[in-house]
Every structure is written in C-alpha cells, then in structure tokens.
Enzyme design. Structure first.
Site, PDB file in Angstrom:
ATOM      1  N   ASP A  52     -81.988   1.447 -22.398  1.00 56.46           N
ATOM      2  CA  ASP A  52     -80.486   2.108 -22.558  1.00 56.46           C
ATOM      3  C   ASP A  52     -80.817   3.238 -23.624  1.00 56.46           C
ATOM      4  O   ASP A  52     -81.331   3.177 -24.664  1.00 56.46           O
ATOM      5  CB  ASP A  52     -79.749   1.147 -23.541  1.00 56.46           C
ATOM      6  N   TYR A  57     -78.784  10.440 -28.483  1.00 53.27           N
ATOM      7  CA  TYR A  57     -80.208   9.944 -29.048  1.00 53.27           C
ATOM      8  C   TYR A  57     -81.031  11.462 -29.160  1.00 53.27           C
ATOM      9  O   TYR A  57     -81.741  11.362 -28.324  1.00 53.27           O
ATOM     10  CB  TYR A  57     -80.638   8.986 -28.516  1.00 53.27           C
ATOM     11  N   LYS A  83     -75.167   7.200 -21.335  1.00 52.99           N
ATOM     12  CA  LYS A  83     -73.805   7.380 -21.677  1.00 52.99           C
ATOM     13  C   LYS A  83     -73.193   8.807 -21.417  1.00 52.99           C
ATOM     14  O   LYS A  83     -73.951   9.832 -21.271  1.00 52.99           O
ATOM     15  CB  LYS A  83     -73.745   7.135 -23.275  1.00 52.99           C
ATOM     16  N   GLY A 234     -77.421  -4.019 -31.788  1.00 46.18           N
ATOM     17  CA  GLY A 234     -77.525  -4.120 -33.301  1.00 46.18           C
ATOM     18  C   GLY A 234     -77.402  -5.554 -33.888  1.00 46.18           C
ATOM     19  O   GLY A 234     -76.448  -5.813 -34.656  1.00 46.18           O
ATOM     20  N   ASN A 237     -77.218  -6.342 -37.347  1.00 45.83           N
ATOM     21  CA  ASN A 237     -76.282  -6.013 -38.349  1.00 45.83           C
ATOM     22  C   ASN A 237     -76.641  -4.654 -39.163  1.00 45.83           C
ATOM     23  O   ASN A 237     -76.643  -4.750 -40.455  1.00 45.83           O
ATOM     24  CB  ASN A 237     -75.608  -7.018 -39.144  1.00 45.83           C
ATOM     25  N   SER A 238     -77.241  -3.808 -38.502  1.00 43.86           N
ATOM     26  CA  SER A 238     -77.988  -2.499 -39.243  1.00 43.86           C
ATOM     27  C   SER A 238     -78.947  -3.001 -40.140  1.00 43.86           C
ATOM     28  O   SER A 238     -79.461  -2.156 -41.014  1.00 43.86           O
ATOM     29  CB  SER A 238     -76.859  -1.979 -40.258  1.00 43.86           C
ATOM     30  N   GLY A 239     -79.811  -4.124 -39.942  1.00 46.34           N
ATOM     31  CA  GLY A 239     -80.960  -4.249 -40.625  1.00 46.34           C
ATOM     32  C   GLY A 239     -80.866  -5.517 -41.572  1.00 46.34           C
ATOM     33  O   GLY A 239     -82.029  -6.145 -41.736  1.00 46.34           O
ATOM     34  N   ILE A 240     -79.712  -5.890 -41.893  1.00 47.84           N
ATOM     35  CA  ILE A 240     -79.570  -7.074 -42.971  1.00 47.84           C
ATOM     36  C   ILE A 240     -80.290  -8.237 -42.443  1.00 47.84           C
ATOM     37  O   ILE A 240     -80.745  -9.294 -43.238  1.00 47.84           O
ATOM     38  CB  ILE A 240     -78.258  -7.272 -43.404  1.00 47.84           C
ATOM     39  N   LEU A 241     -79.919  -8.511 -41.044  1.00 49.06           N
ATOM     40  CA  LEU A 241     -80.460  -9.636 -40.540  1.00 49.06           C
ATOM     41  C   LEU A 241     -82.000  -9.654 -39.973  1.00 49.06           C
ATOM     42  O   LEU A 241     -82.449 -10.807 -39.463  1.00 49.06           O
ATOM     43  CB  LEU A 241     -79.651 -10.063 -39.161  1.00 49.06           C
ATOM     44  N   ALA A 242     -82.725  -8.364 -40.265  1.00 51.43           N
ATOM     45  CA  ALA A 242     -84.127  -8.437 -39.839  1.00 51.43           C
ATOM     46  C   ALA A 242     -84.940  -8.439 -41.351  1.00 51.43           C
ATOM     47  O   ALA A 242     -85.739  -9.344 -41.346  1.00 51.43           O
ATOM     48  CB  ALA A 242     -84.387  -7.049 -39.363  1.00 51.43           C
TER      49      ALA A 242
END
Length: 344
Positions: A52, A57, A83, A234, A237-242
């Site tokens: 994708d 980008y 897109k 995502g 969630n923009s990094g917090i779950l990584a």
C-alpha cells in the site's frame, strides 16, 4: 506462507500481513534507495503480497520505490494499492532539505486536494506513471473527512459525491482497477460514504486495535452488511502499542504524546503481556485479525530489520487464555472476536 483473505466481493486475495509503504516516502527521516530496496525485497521474500502506497508518501517517492520493486514480478504475485484525492504539481521553489508534509523527500512537488472526477482520473494516471506499472489493483480515496478537512469537509465531500465516486465506479466497471475504498483515520466518514454506492474496502488506521474497539458498536457491523473488507492500518496506534509505556521514551498515540488515561490502559495491557510472555507488539499485530471483516493488517515497515521483526511478531504464539484474560480484566470490548489458532 501467510494465509490470504478476500477483499470484499472481489477476486482479490491479500496476505494477512501487508506492507504499508509510507516509511519509504521518507516519513520523518530519509531512507536510502539501497535500504528501501532491501526492505521491499525482505517483504517480497516473506510472501507479503499487499503493498500500500500513496502519492502523498514522499510526494511520489514511495510510489516510485514500490513500483521499482514490483515491476519484475508477475502481476499475480502482488496486490498494489494506492490513493487518490491529491494531485502532485511541480514546485521549483520546494525546499527539499527540510520536512514537507512530514516527509524528508527530494521530490520537488507540492500536493493539492482534488476529489473531482477529473482529479481522480488524473491522479490514477499519474500514479500508473510513477509506479511504472500497467495496473493498479486497489484505489483508495485518501484523507477525505472532517479530521483532515475541518470546515472544508462539506466542500470536498461534495466533490466526491457529485463526481469523484463516478470516476472510481467507472474505473472499476471498465476493469482498470479491481477494488475501490477509502484510506482514512476515522470510521465516521466510511459509514457516510456507504450512501454513495458500493465500496470494496476501507483502509482504516488506528480505529480498531488492541487499545480501542469502539468500531464494534457501529462501523464494523455496517461493513459486514455492506460487503466491505477492512485493511487495518496503524495497528500500533502511532507507536504506543509497539514501544509500550514502561520504557524511558515518550509514548505516542494518535500522532501525539499519549494522554495519561491511555498510558494507564496500555500499562495494564502490558501487565497481562508479561504474565503470558507475549510481546505487546505481537498482540497488537494479531488482535485485529480476529474479526472476519479485517482482511489484512499493514504496519509501516521502514527497514529490512523491521520487516523481519514484524514477521516474527506476526507468528509469535499468543494463547487463547491471553485474550480471555484481557477480556476478564475489562481491557477488551466484551464482544471483540479473538484470533483463532489455525493448526495449518
């Protein structure tokens, strides 16, 4: 070999793990051509088949790099998604030494919103040229909706409703693309466009994740009724779950430093992860695929190392008891379907 899932009612089948190519547009920092090539080769060699990208980008850089990697492959080996909604125009005064739209890109272009019939047709043709490919499989309307456009939302939505959707339907009907959808960060606009006609998929970033499942109350049931699949962007969630919240770095959620209530919730999820020896990122990556409407999960992967690590996390064994413990602790929506282990 990744299992594949069908996109809507189309003949397209995509790997459960897909490749989000925003990083290859030099998102926030430069990625060398060599590293970009190695990253894409690693994804291809891992049997990921969905790639994708978007004009936004890197102002065309990501599309060029993705096309270069896929061009030598049989078209049956991959599914390419890009897109529409922005037209790139030459900008001789572009300062390519600084971030533009969040990208450290050498491409001397600017981007302008256009969701009209003519704008979508031009964007489609321009993307074919940048990709250097004869076909695009999935065409997504990028960043339509209130979150992006604010008080100009009705203006741009009118462009899409009065003529833009006609262009998408025409391209699909004529066999020039196989599927149409949106690429957005909000579920509300996905529900709203269902009134315009038949959509095959919605690329939704961050709104159905290990951290938030409000989409179960309205959006996901409507997708099932409509016959549209979810390409889930995502997942971290923009990094917090990584990264989690127990390190020294500032955790990010929704592209900003995370508020305390989100930090507290993630901390409790991490406690359960430690109890079952499950990496937080593995749980975040695998959770969305428990829902039958989710066809694939596409985290951003900006390096060969990141690709290999993501594949490892995707296959990490997460026991059913882990998901049940999260539900018991009130950390998952009670109706959230959990991933089912497949012996194959």
């Amino acid at each position: 070999m990744f299992k594949k899932r069908q996109i809507g009612n189309t003949n397209l089948k995509v790997s459960e793990l897909g490749f989000g190519a925003a990083s290859l547009g030099n998102l926030y920092k430069a990625v060398s051509n060599e590293e970009a090539n190695c990253t894409l080769d690693a994804a291809i060699n891992s049997n990921i088949n969905l790639f994708d990208t978007a004009p936004r980008y890197g102002l065309g850089l990501s599309e060029r790099r993705v096309g270069d990697a896929l061009r030598e492959l049989p078209s049956s080996d991959y599914v390419i998604s890009t897109k529409v909604g922005r037209i790139l125009t030459p900008d001789s005064k572009a300062n390519v030494k600084e971030l533009r739209y969040g990208f450290d890109t050498p491409m001397p272009f600017d981007a302008h919103y256009d969701y009209t019939y003519d704008g979508i047709m031009r964007s489609f043709e321009d993307s074919l040229q940048r990709l250097g490919l004869a076909e695009i499989d999935i065409l997504l309307v990028h960043d339509i909706g209130v979150d992006t456009h604010g008080d100009k939302d009705s203006y741009y939505y009118q462009q899409l409703s009065e003529s833009g959707y006609k262009a998408l339907a025409e391209l699909r009907q004529n066999g020039l693309i196989k599927a149409i959808g949106l690429g957005v960060n909000e579920s509300e606009i996905c529900e709203r466009v269902m009134e315009l006609g038949q959509w095959d998929c919605f690329l939704l970033a961050g709104r159905y994740s290990l951290l938030e499942q409000d989409s179960l109350d309205s959006f996901l049931p409507k997708c099932e009724q409509h016959g549209a699949s979810i390409i889930l962007g995502g997942p971290y969630n923009s990094g917090i779950l990584a990264t989690g919240v127990k390190g020294t770095s500032v955790p990010h959620y929704n592209y900003e430093p995370a508020p305390q209530d989100i930090i507290d919730r993630v901390s409790k999820i991490e406690d359960v992860c430690e109890q079952f020896d499950v990496p937080l990122a593995a749980a975040a990556l695998q959770f969305p695929l428990g829902h039958s409407s989710v066809a694939t999960v596409i985290p951003g992967m900006g390096s060969e190392r990141r690709v290999n690590k993501t594949v490892e996390l995707f296959y990490h064994d997460v026991p059913t008891a882990f998901w049940l413990q999260l539900k018991e602790a009130g950390l998952l929506h009670p109706d959230a379907p959990i991933p089912v282990k497949d012996a194959n």
